[in-house]
Design an enzyme around this catalytic site. Structure first.
Site, PDB file in Angstrom:
ATOM      1  N   CYS A  78      -4.644   0.642  -8.382  1.00  0.00           N
ATOM      2  CA  CYS A  78      -5.297  -0.541  -9.453  1.00  0.00           C
ATOM      3  C   CYS A  78      -6.719  -0.252  -9.296  1.00  0.00           C
ATOM      4  CB  CYS A  78      -4.703  -1.568  -9.248  1.00  0.00           C
ATOM      5  SG  CYS A  78      -4.801  -2.674 -10.448  1.00  0.00           S
ATOM      6  N   HIS A 203       0.881  -1.441  -8.656  1.00  0.00           N
ATOM      7  CA  HIS A 203       1.059  -1.868  -6.991  1.00  0.00           C
ATOM      8  C   HIS A 203       2.281  -1.835  -6.236  1.00  0.00           C
ATOM      9  CE1 HIS A 203      -2.920  -4.547  -7.047  1.00  0.00           C
ATOM     10  NE2 HIS A 203      -2.524  -4.603  -8.335  1.00  0.00           N
ATOM     11  N   GLU A 205       2.506  -1.451  -3.220  1.00  0.00           N
ATOM     12  CA  GLU A 205       2.434  -2.310  -1.810  1.00  0.00           C
ATOM     13  C   GLU A 205       3.114  -3.587  -2.095  1.00  0.00           C
ATOM     14  OE1 GLU A 205       0.138  -1.788  -3.959  1.00  0.00           O
ATOM     15  OE2 GLU A 205      -1.482  -3.534  -3.739  1.00  0.00           O
TER      16      GLU A 205
HETATM   17  N1  GLN Z   1      -8.711  -5.433 -12.978  1.00  0.00           N
HETATM   18  C1  GLN Z   1      -8.960  -5.306 -11.742  1.00  0.00           C
HETATM   19  C2  GLN Z   1     -10.343  -4.581 -11.713  1.00  0.00           C
HETATM   20  O1  GLN Z   1     -11.002  -4.299 -12.473  1.00  0.00           O
HETATM   21  C3  GLN Z   1      -8.204  -4.507 -10.858  1.00  0.00           C
HETATM   22  C4  GLN Z   1      -6.817  -5.388 -10.753  1.00  0.00           C
HETATM   23  C5  GLN Z   1      -6.021  -4.915  -9.610  1.00  0.00           C
HETATM   24  O2  GLN Z   1      -6.561  -4.153  -8.820  1.00  0.00           O
HETATM   25  N2  GLN Z   1      -4.863  -5.687  -9.581  1.00  0.00           N
HETATM   26  O3  GLN Z   1     -10.974  -4.371 -10.491  1.00  0.00           O
END
Ligand code: GLN
Length: 252
Positions: A78, A203, A205
């Protein structure tokens, strides 16, 4: 063997817990010199702008770039994916510093704001082929990015069909693309591998299914061939090769 987990902000504890379930130690990394004690790294999800500010404050960017360039395995989830991307769009004004290395264009917050977070069953043929278990994986998307373009070296491990009415960014030109009768306009990429780099927009995890962690640990073993680590010793039944457990979100 120990896997470094960047522990500035975000879901680093959850990654360490997932590694622990596979019998592997996760080491919190907050300073450049701590990277010398590990041979692989997970960059967790969180908030990439905040994480970038903290990384800058701790002067971590040069060491992180060096770590990637040396061919050490790095997995970004992410916000971690955003960190690893060569190019990002949808950033705050002024942008944010990236580690780079992953030849792709990532769109921050592609699916919208926090309230538009969702879970979806993803088709993960490459993971199922290597790790066993079901052909799908529960993807937890929290204000998630999506990968819009990849370079020739990048292997796509999972994609996700996007319905045009679910795309938050009005500038994202889905109109030009044919929709089928389910309203599905196209797919975006949500998991990739490029050499030593692994990246997921969701995610793993936050689920009990440890196959992505196991997949990453195999990348670590492959890079460190000949390593003295007992975890990678040939012929041994490795704890992370176990049949995946039933996929339940860890927060249930
Ligand atoms: N949208 C978030 C960002 O730009 C990332 C979201 C996440 O890691 N769950 O950092």
């Amino acid at each position: 063997m120990a896997v470094g987990v960047l522990a500035l902000q975000g879901s680093f504890n959850e990654h360490i817990a997932a590694l622990r379930r596979l019998g592997v130690k996760g080491v919190e990394i907050r300073k450049p010199e701590q990277l010398q004690s590990v041979t692989s790294l997970i960059i967790p999800g969180g908030e990439s702008t905040t994480m970038a500010k903290l990384a800058e404050y701790h002067n971590l960017f040069p060491a992180l770039r060096e770590f990637v360039k040396m061919g050490k395995p790095v997995w970004g989830t992410c916000a971690g994916l955003i960190f690893l991307a060569n190019k990002a769009t949808g950033q705050k004004t002024g942008g944010q510093e990236l580690v780079g290395g992953l030849d792709c264009l990532v769109h921050r917050n592609f699916f919208g704001s926090q309230i538009q977070s969702f879970e979806a069953e993803l088709q993960v043929p490459a993971i199922a082929a290597k790790e066993g278990g079901p052909p799908t994986f529960r993807g937890v998307f929290i204000r998630a990015p999506a990968i819009l373009e990849v370079g020739p070296e990048v292997e796509v491990l999972a994609d996700f069909p996007v319905q045009s009415n679910k795309v938050a960014d009005p500038n994202y030109a889905l109109e030009s693309q044919e929709e089928d009768n389910t309203g599905t306009a196209r797919k975006v990429i949500v998991a990739v591998k490029q050499g030593n780099l692994l990246a997921t927009a969701f995610h793993p995890e936050l689920t009990a299914d440890t196959r992505w962690h196991s997949y990453f640990l195999k990348m670590v073993c492959e890079v460190g061939e000949g390593t003295s680590s007992s975890m990678c010793a040939p012929g041994e039944e490795l704890s992370f090769y176990q049949t995946p457990k039933i996929d339940l979100p860890i927060y249930q």
